[in-house]
Design an enzyme around this catalytic site. Structure first.
Site, mmCIF file in Angstrom:
data_model
loop_
_atom_site.group_PDB
_atom_site.id
_atom_site.type_symbol
_atom_site.label_atom_id
_atom_site.label_comp_id
_atom_site.label_asym_id
_atom_site.label_seq_id
_atom_site.Cartn_x
_atom_site.Cartn_y
_atom_site.Cartn_z
ATOM 1 N N GLU A 155 18.018 137.363 -1.650
ATOM 2 C CA GLU A 155 18.204 136.012 -2.233
ATOM 3 C C GLU A 155 17.193 135.712 -3.339
ATOM 4 O OE1 GLU A 155 18.133 133.495 1.259
ATOM 5 O OE2 GLU A 155 19.815 134.540 2.168
ATOM 6 N N ASN A 196 20.357 142.071 -1.643
ATOM 7 C CA ASN A 196 21.200 141.320 -0.720
ATOM 8 C C ASN A 196 21.181 139.843 -1.099
ATOM 9 O OD1 ASN A 196 22.766 141.505 1.768
ATOM 10 N ND2 ASN A 196 21.162 140.273 2.747
ATOM 11 N N HIS A 232 28.804 134.633 3.390
ATOM 12 C CA HIS A 232 28.862 133.385 4.170
ATOM 13 C C HIS A 232 29.878 132.461 3.505
ATOM 14 C CE1 HIS A 232 25.514 134.363 6.766
ATOM 15 N NE2 HIS A 232 24.806 134.715 5.714
ATOM 16 N N GLU A 261 26.642 139.984 6.063
ATOM 17 C CA GLU A 261 26.427 138.817 6.947
ATOM 18 C C GLU A 261 27.684 137.932 7.003
ATOM 19 O OE1 GLU A 261 22.892 136.582 5.885
ATOM 20 O OE2 GLU A 261 21.753 138.382 5.436
ATOM 21 N N ASP A 263 30.533 135.478 7.748
ATOM 22 C CA ASP A 263 31.043 134.456 8.667
ATOM 23 C C ASP A 263 31.821 133.430 7.849
ATOM 24 O OD1 ASP A 263 28.925 132.958 7.552
ATOM 25 O OD2 ASP A 263 27.734 132.988 9.382
HETATM 26 O O1 9MR Z 1 20.742 133.527 11.435
HETATM 27 C C1 9MR Z 1 19.396 133.331 11.075
HETATM 28 C C2 9MR Z 1 18.851 132.111 11.811
HETATM 29 O O2 9MR Z 1 18.765 132.361 13.198
HETATM 30 C C3 9MR Z 1 17.482 131.729 11.242
HETATM 31 O O3 9MR Z 1 17.046 130.528 11.848
HETATM 32 C C4 9MR Z 1 17.595 131.573 9.745
HETATM 33 C C5 9MR Z 1 16.277 131.175 9.120
HETATM 34 O O4 9MR Z 1 16.356 131.085 7.734
HETATM 35 O O5 9MR Z 1 18.043 132.797 9.172
HETATM 36 C C6 9MR Z 1 19.334 133.114 9.569
HETATM 37 O O6 9MR Z 1 19.776 134.286 8.925
HETATM 38 C C7 9MR Z 1 19.877 134.232 7.498
HETATM 39 C C8 9MR Z 1 19.629 135.629 6.981
HETATM 40 O O7 9MR Z 1 18.402 136.115 7.462
HETATM 41 C C9 9MR Z 1 19.654 135.672 5.456
HETATM 42 N N1 9MR Z 1 20.878 135.109 4.922
HETATM 43 C C10 9MR Z 1 21.258 133.796 5.459
HETATM 44 C C11 9MR Z 1 21.274 133.827 6.992
HETATM 45 C C12 9MR Z 1 21.770 132.498 7.561
HETATM 46 O O8 9MR Z 1 20.904 131.474 7.217
#
Ligand code: 9MR
Length: 344
Positions: A155, A196, A232, A261, A263
């Protein structure tokens, strides 16, 4: 007879990802993905894996690759400076090995989920660069030989294609990206190294920024090997239409591609049109992966609504995964499975 048997075995070895076939029960996403020649994955919640037997069984049965949802992030690995906690991540490594799964390493450099000692440390650029170098070297070395893909930087761009204002960009400038890939490659030359992001599925200012960056990195001989598309989605925004075209242009630069990732969240309560649109969202991205030349895996960011990040972040939205809270299969599950089967 013997020769054709050997040929058949050799052919199977070519088309079935090594180690994946024997562990895939019938009527699962995993067996369908084996047939289609890609890996299917999920993010794994380590508390659920420890405490919920049904969850644990499904992770092994349904998936041929896993990603740590949180335990391989910096704040989890090094909560206090110099004090590492690899134990939860090592448990996932062991689980993956026992279930003949590949592991996607997530994540080396990000602006989020960093330890407080780092973000509040007021370090000079030289100190910060050294800290990042040690973090990448230590982490990749610890997991050397056990990680299939590393998400090296996550990101780094805004949706308009400008650099995101992070501790890394602010302090080190854009050169931190090339450094990160070089340090990671040095520590584990066999791991495939990925960029990513989200909102980078189709052609857009953000994916253009990645395209230009990959061109520069490649020209400078930086070991970048993969373009990761998080995926996402949300039913109210529809599905990006130029995903395949975008994957292909990165593949032409010599990169593998992966959905990392996926969803599809829904404004609640979900009606049946949205449940169908959700299924379509999942399969549209999957079809792009299957039609691309070098799309190696399709990972869900969680597979059951029982454990899911969406409701905590997007108020009034959720049900973003292919299985309900009670592990019942939704239309999305069947669409993913059937799309994989048709490609097999
Ligand atoms: O799913 C993850 C969640 O449990 C955490 O609280 C969160 C913190 O930022 O991160 C989520 O995973 C993220 C991933 O690491 C990077 N891309 C976005 C995902 C969803 O927020």
């Amino acid at each position: 007879m013997r020769r054709s048997l050997i040929a058949a075995v050799a052919l199977t070895a070519l088309i079935v990802p090594a180690g994946a076939a024997q562990a895939a029960p019938p009527d699962t996403l995993r067996s369908a993905a084996n047939g289609a020649g890609i890996r299917i994955g999920t993010a794994v919640d380590m508390s659920a894996l420890a405490e919920d037997e049904q969850y644990r069984t499904l992770v092994g049965a349904e998936f041929s690759t896993v990603t740590a949802e949180n335990v391989m992030k910096w704040e989890a690995l090094e909560p206090t400076r110099g004090v590492h906690n690899y134990e939860p991540a090592d448990r996932l490594v062991q689980y993956a090995r026992a279930h003949h799964q590949k592991l996607r390493g997530h994540v080396l450099v990000w602006h989020s989920q960093n330890p407080a000692w780092l973000t509040e440390g007021d370090f000079s650029p030289a100190e910060l660069r050294q800290i990042l170098r040690e973090h990448i070297t230590d982490t990749v070395t610890h997991f050397k030989g056990k990680v299939w893909h590393w998400d090296v930087v996550n990101e780094i761009f805004n949706d308009d294609g400008t650099w995101r204002d992070t501790i890394w960009y602010r302090t080190l400038g854009p050169g931190f990206v090339a450094d990160a890939f070089r340090w990671a490659h040095r520590a584990d030359p066999a791991a495939k190294l990925y960029l990513n992001d989200y909102n980078n599925e189709g052609l857009s200012p953000k994916s253009d920024a990645y395209y230009a960056l990959v061109q520069q990195l490649k020209a400078a001989g930086v070991p970048v090997q993969g373009y990761g598309v998080q995926g996402h989605l949300a039913t109210q925004y529809g599905v990006p239409q130029t995903t395949l075209e975008n994957l292909r242009r990165f593949e032409r630069l010599g990169l593998d591609t992966a959905f990392t990732e996926v969803d599809v969240r829904i404004p609640l309560p979900a009606d049946s049109a949205e449940v169908q649109a959700q299924a379509q969202g999942f399969t549209t991205l999957l079809q792009a992966c299957l039609l691309a030349q070098r799309c190696v895996s399709y990972t869900l960011w969680g597979f059951t609504d029982r454990y899911n990040w969406v409701p905590g972040v997007f108020e009034g939205e959720g049900e973003a995964t292919p299985l309900t809270e009670d592990y019942e299969r939704k239309p999305a599950y069947r669409s993913i499975r059937d799309t994989l089967r048709l490609a097999g």
